[in-house]
Structures are given as structure tokens and as C-alpha cells.
Design an enzyme around this catalytic site. Structure first.
Site, PDB file in Angstrom:
ATOM      1  N   GLY A   1     -23.035 -98.660  -0.138  1.00 46.70           N
ATOM      2  CA  GLY A   1     -21.622 -99.880   0.535  1.00 46.70           C
ATOM      3  C   GLY A   1     -22.099-100.760   0.934  1.00 46.70           C
ATOM      4  O   GLY A   1     -22.088-100.037   2.203  1.00 46.70           O
ATOM      5  N   ASP A   2     -21.653-101.986   0.808  1.00 45.56           N
ATOM      6  CA  ASP A   2     -21.241-102.121   2.357  1.00 45.56           C
ATOM      7  C   ASP A   2     -22.676-103.133   2.719  1.00 45.56           C
ATOM      8  O   ASP A   2     -22.159-103.409   4.397  1.00 45.56           O
ATOM      9  CB  ASP A   2     -20.099-102.103   3.442  1.00 45.56           C
ATOM     10  CG  ASP A   2     -18.427-101.859   2.325  1.00 45.56           C
ATOM     11  OD1 ASP A   2     -18.586-101.977   1.609  1.00 45.56           O
ATOM     12  OD2 ASP A   2     -18.180-100.904   3.115  1.00 45.56           O
TER      13      ASP A   2
ATOM     14  N   ARG B   1     -23.393-105.694  -4.273  1.00 48.77           N
ATOM     15  CA  ARG B   1     -22.837-107.263  -4.729  1.00 48.77           C
ATOM     16  C   ARG B   1     -23.541-107.874  -3.488  1.00 48.77           C
ATOM     17  O   ARG B   1     -23.483-109.341  -4.774  1.00 48.77           O
ATOM     18  CB  ARG B   1     -21.284-106.769  -4.453  1.00 48.77           C
ATOM     19  CG  ARG B   1     -20.133-106.322  -4.985  1.00 48.77           C
ATOM     20  CD  ARG B   1     -18.930-105.824  -4.290  1.00 48.77           C
ATOM     21  NE  ARG B   1     -18.713-104.235  -3.701  1.00 48.77           N
ATOM     22  CZ  ARG B   1     -17.741-104.075  -2.963  1.00 48.77           C
ATOM     23  NH1 ARG B   1     -16.887-104.073  -2.909  1.00 48.77           N
ATOM     24  NH2 ARG B   1     -18.120-102.672  -2.053  1.00 48.77           N
TER      25      ARG B   1
ATOM     26  N   CYS C   1     -18.786 -92.873 -11.528  1.00 47.15           N
ATOM     27  CA  CYS C   1     -17.745 -93.583 -11.460  1.00 47.15           C
ATOM     28  C   CYS C   1     -16.362 -93.237 -11.514  1.00 47.15           C
ATOM     29  O   CYS C   1     -16.000 -92.608 -12.074  1.00 47.15           O
ATOM     30  CB  CYS C   1     -18.323 -93.716 -13.192  1.00 47.15           C
ATOM     31  SG  CYS C   1     -17.477 -95.975 -14.015  1.00 47.15           S
TER      32      CYS C   1
ATOM     33  N   GLN D   1     -29.902 -95.166 -15.490  1.00 42.13           N
ATOM     34  CA  GLN D   1     -28.804 -94.308 -14.946  1.00 42.13           C
ATOM     35  C   GLN D   1     -28.541 -93.967 -16.704  1.00 42.13           C
ATOM     36  O   GLN D   1     -27.898 -94.551 -17.569  1.00 42.13           O
ATOM     37  CB  GLN D   1     -27.644 -94.843 -14.855  1.00 42.13           C
ATOM     38  CG  GLN D   1     -26.676 -94.123 -14.233  1.00 42.13           C
ATOM     39  CD  GLN D   1     -25.955 -94.572 -13.065  1.00 42.13           C
ATOM     40  OE1 GLN D   1     -24.601 -95.374 -13.753  1.00 42.13           O
ATOM     41  NE2 GLN D   1     -25.475 -94.117 -11.221  1.00 42.13           N
TER      42      GLN D   1
ATOM     43  N   LYS E   1     -26.161 -90.131  -8.508  1.00 40.84           N
ATOM     44  CA  LYS E   1     -24.768 -91.014  -7.437  1.00 40.84           C
ATOM     45  C   LYS E   1     -24.420 -90.310  -7.370  1.00 40.84           C
ATOM     46  O   LYS E   1     -23.376 -90.187  -8.913  1.00 40.84           O
ATOM     47  CB  LYS E   1     -25.761 -92.757  -7.808  1.00 40.84           C
ATOM     48  CG  LYS E   1     -24.512 -93.497  -7.007  1.00 40.84           C
ATOM     49  CD  LYS E   1     -25.131 -95.149  -7.326  1.00 40.84           C
ATOM     50  CE  LYS E   1     -24.265 -95.811  -7.369  1.00 40.84           C
ATOM     51  NZ  LYS E   1     -23.166 -95.848  -7.058  1.00 40.84           N
TER      52      LYS E   1
ATOM     53  N   PRO F   1     -27.778 -99.621  -9.743  1.00 35.48           N
ATOM     54  CA  PRO F   1     -26.992 -99.689 -10.764  1.00 35.48           C
ATOM     55  C   PRO F   1     -25.680-100.383 -10.754  1.00 35.48           C
ATOM     56  O   PRO F   1     -24.287-100.468 -10.439  1.00 35.48           O
ATOM     57  CB  PRO F   1     -26.387 -98.254 -10.968  1.00 35.48           C
ATOM     58  CG  PRO F   1     -26.348 -97.549  -9.848  1.00 35.48           C
ATOM     59  CD  PRO F   1     -27.141 -98.384  -8.904  1.00 35.48           C
ATOM     60  N   MET F   2     -25.415-102.159 -11.949  1.00 35.82           N
ATOM     61  CA  MET F   2     -23.999-102.155 -11.792  1.00 35.82           C
ATOM     62  C   MET F   2     -23.848-103.024 -12.977  1.00 35.82           C
ATOM     63  O   MET F   2     -24.769-103.268 -13.900  1.00 35.82           O
ATOM     64  CB  MET F   2     -23.750-103.168 -10.747  1.00 35.82           C
ATOM     65  CG  MET F   2     -23.414-103.382  -9.470  1.00 35.82           C
ATOM     66  SD  MET F   2     -23.586-104.798  -8.679  1.00 35.82           S
ATOM     67  CE  MET F   2     -25.063-105.195  -8.420  1.00 35.82           C
ATOM     68  N   ALA F   3     -23.143-101.745 -13.820  1.00 35.18           N
ATOM     69  CA  ALA F   3     -22.518-102.357 -15.649  1.00 35.18           C
ATOM     70  C   ALA F   3     -22.038-103.524 -15.482  1.00 35.18           C
ATOM     71  O   ALA F   3     -21.773-104.338 -14.153  1.00 35.18           O
ATOM     72  CB  ALA F   3     -20.979-101.252 -15.561  1.00 35.18           C
TER      73      ALA F   3
END
Ligand SMILES: Cc1cc2nc3c(=O)[nH]c(=O)nc-3n(C[C@H](O)[C@H](O)[C@H](O)COP(=O)(O)O)c2cc1C
Length: 354
Positions: A209-210, A233, A108, A78, A147, A24-26
Site C-alpha cells: 500500500g502506497d 500501482r 478483493c 494467487q 493476502k 498481484p494485479m488483475a
């Protein structure tokens, strides 16, 4: 035993076909992003965080986040908030909209969210966090998941105490992004914590993460024993990274392929957000898609200056003429818009009828 990224696994009764989850990415995870992610091998996709207060107040823009297309499943939507009743109501709407999973945001770090008691703030309030999960789990039939971050302060291990409580309250899976809220996105995700969490709970854990390469995905799964890895990302403007992680072959897309995916993404974004909102929304994607040495830098600068998405599409086709037939093929393979669960087809009872 070597880790198999194409292995099926489950969250409750929901089967997930690969061990890659699109994060999920805003401001990023719109439907176009999620559909593309599924096409490129993500086993599960997730919406950006949706405000339970926005749903409660029948905010039209917030409702827009509840669009579900037939080729997105399995899909998690979400929600965020800190009020158990409002979160339960929001979960019912999410379920009615067609989501397979209701995910809750306890990670968040943004002050606008944490000051209302939501997001990462819940990492520090285990009693309220448990009540929120209990209320949401009781409100819907689909699995509910959470999450988390590692905690609020640097070095916090709050996730290890909170995780088992959330499972007891009804969470069917947990995602951990093992950075503190204070860290935001700096430093490294400490997946030693993910491994500890896996030891402590009897439900699937997703490691976030990463993770940007297949090598890293395999290493994290091996190190942690997690059920899946989440990519955020690394997938921005780069769905090929998902394919590479899942399938193991290196995919270096041609300019034509990059331009074609971007054109389809632009058109989908316009359909979803309307031209006016899409123009601003899309700007960050131009750099993401055209970077990686795929197009010269000034080309991105040029696209960002244009005022309509149609002009951007025209420039992309001019720069990569072979993209047009690829776009045609991609668009013919996408399900028709009528397959989408539209809000006006949802039962009125969900919204209280007015
Ligand atoms: C632009 C952006 C927006 C994000 N929005 C959300 C969000 O809405 N909900 C959430 O749980 N995490 C959100 N995250 C966190 C990611 O899901 C993920 O946990 C984090 O970026 C670490 O993964 P990565 O290293 O693969 O980027 C966001 C991250 C970024 C970069």
C-alpha cells in the site's frame, strides 16, 4: 540498524533475494509483467488472482494464468475462492504448474467476488477463512500465504484477529494491504496496523500500500518491522521504480529505454494472450509507459487508436529509433519459450485426465 532492501529473506523454504515484492494485479500481472519485475529487482513476483472455480471447471482461459517461465522464480500464484475443497484442488494445480508459493486472496473488494464468499468477504468469516487455509496448506508441499485487507468496513481491525488464526491454520507468510474493502483504493494505507500485525505473528509480513519510492519503502519497513514491501500501482509501466527502490539510485530512463521495454512487453503479451486479446489488454499500458513526461500526450492517443500491435511497435521505433538495438539485446537475454512449463506437460492426474 538501517534497513537493507537487498537482504535475502525466506517464506518457508523459499528464498527471496530482495525485500521488494511485485504485487498481484488483475488485468496487469501477466507473465510479461512478472518477468520484467524480476529483471528490475523484485525478489518475488505474483500472478493476478486466479479463480479456483475456473480451474475446477477446466476453463481454458483460467488455465492460461498458470504459465510459469524459468526466469520468474520465485513466483507466487494467487488463487481465490471460498470453498475449501475447490481451493485445495486449485492449489494442487498451481503447485504442479511450477509456482513456488500458493497465495490466497482474502482482500478483493469487488462485489462479483465477495458475493460468492471469497476475497475480502473472508475477512469477516474467520471460521471459513481458517478452513480454507487449512485445506490449501494440507494439499501442497510449497508454502501457502494469504493476502488480506484490514477488513471490510472502514476502520476495521479484523486483520489483527484473523492474521494469527491463519498462521495457526498453516499460512507461512501474510501480506497486509491496510485499507478496508469499502475504501477500495481511496485514502491511505494505514501501516500502523501492519506494525501491529507484525507484533502478533511469527511469520514474515509483507506490507502493501502506497509504496512508490525508495524513501517510502524504507520508511514502511522501519515503521512496521515487515519482512518486505509490495509495490503495485507504482510499478505500472514503470519497472524503473523497482530498480530505484532496490538499488537506491535514481533511474530516469531515456525515451529509447522506455520504448524498448514497451516493445518487449508488447511482444511478450502477444505471445501470452494472442494478438486479439493483447490489443485491448495493452491499451492501458501505453499511458502508463509513455507518461511521466517521457513522451508527448498526443503520442499515447495515437497508439491507442491503432488496430494491431505491429503498428504500435512500428510507431514506437519511429519515435525512438535507438530502441531497436536495445530490444534485440533484451530479447536475446530472455530465456527461450521452450523453457516455459507448458500446461500440456503437466501430469494428467492433476486435471483428472479429461
Ligand atoms: C489494477 C489492480 C488490480 C489488483 N488486483 C489484485 C489481485 O488480483 N489480487 C490482490 O491480492 N490484490 C490486487 N490488487 C491490490 C494490490 O495488490 C495492492 O495491494 C494495492 O494496489 C495497494 O498497493 P499500491 O498502493 O502499491 O497500489 C490490485 C490493485 C490494482 C490497482
Amino acid at each position: 540498524m538501517p534497513v537493507n532492501l537487498q537482504e535475502r529473506w525466506s517464506i518457508g523454504a523459499v528464498e527471496v533475494p530482495t525485500r521488494i515484492v511485485l504485487a498481484p494485479m488483475a488485468g496487469v500481472s501477466i507473465q510479461a509483467f512478472r518477468r520484467q519485475g524480476r529483471r528490475f529487482g523484485a525478489g518475488l513476483v505474483c500472478s493476478e488472482m486466479v479463480s479456483s472455480a475456473g480451474l475446477e471447471h477446466r476453463n481454458e482461459k483460467t488455465f492460461g494464468y498458470l504459465r510459469v517461465a524459468s526466469d520468474e522464480h520465485p513466483l507466487a500464484i494467487q488463487i481465490f475462492g471460498s470453498e475449501p475443497r475447490a481451493m485445495a484442488d486449485a492449489a494442487r494445480m498451481v503447485e504442479a504448474a511450477g509456482a513456488d508459493i500458493v497465495d490466497m486472496n482474502f482482500g478483493c473488494p469487488v462485489r462479483k467476488v465477495t458475493k460468492t464468499g471469497a476475497g475480502a468477504h473472508l475477512m469477516e468469516d474467520p471460521v471459513l477463512a481458517g478452513r480454507v487455509v487449512e485445506a490449501v496448506a494440507a494439499a501442497v508441499d510449497v508454502p501457502v500465504t494469504v493476502k488480506m485487507r484490514r477488513g471490510v468496513e472502514n476502520g476495521s481491525r479484523a486483520c489483527l484477529e484473523l492474521g494469527p488464526r491463519l498462521v495457526e491454520a498453516g499460512a507461512a507468510a501474510l501480506t497486509l494491504h491496510p485499507r478496508s474493502a469499502q475504501q477500495m483504493y481511496t485514502g491511505e494505507a494505514d501501516h500502523a496496523l501492519t506494525a501491529e500485525l507484525v507484533e502478533r505473528v511469527g511469520v514474515p509480513v509483507i506490507a502493501s500500500g502506497d509504496v512508490t519510492s525508495r524513501e517510502r519503502a524504507l520508511a514502511v519497513l522501519e515503521q512496521t518491522g515487515a519482512a518486505a514491501v509490495m509495490v503495485a500501482r507504482g510499478a505500472q509501466g514503470n519497472p524503473w521504480a523497482l530498480r530505484e527502490i532496490v538499488e537506491g539510485e535514481s533511474f530516469r530512463p531515456s525515451r529509447e529505454e522506455v520504448a524498448a521495454e514497451l516493445v518487449v512487453f508488447i511482444r511478450e503479451a502477444v505471445r501470452e494472450l494472442g494478438e486479439q486479446r493483447a490489443v485491448g489488454f495493452l491499451k492501458k499500458f501505453y499511458g502508463w509507459y509513455l507518461g511521466h513526461g517521457r513522451f508527448p500526450k498526443p503520442f499515447k492517443q495515437e497508439l491507442v487508436q491503432l488496430h494491431t500491435t505491429e503498428e504500435v511497435v512500428t510507431r514506437l521505433f519511429a519515435a525512438a529509433p535507438g530502441a531497436a538495438p536495445l530490444v534485440e539485446r533484451l530479447e536475446s537475454e530472455l530465456p527461450a519459450a521452450e523453457d516455459e512449463t507448458l500446461l500440456d506437460r503437466l501430469p494428467i492426474s492433476v486435471y483428472g485426465g479429461g
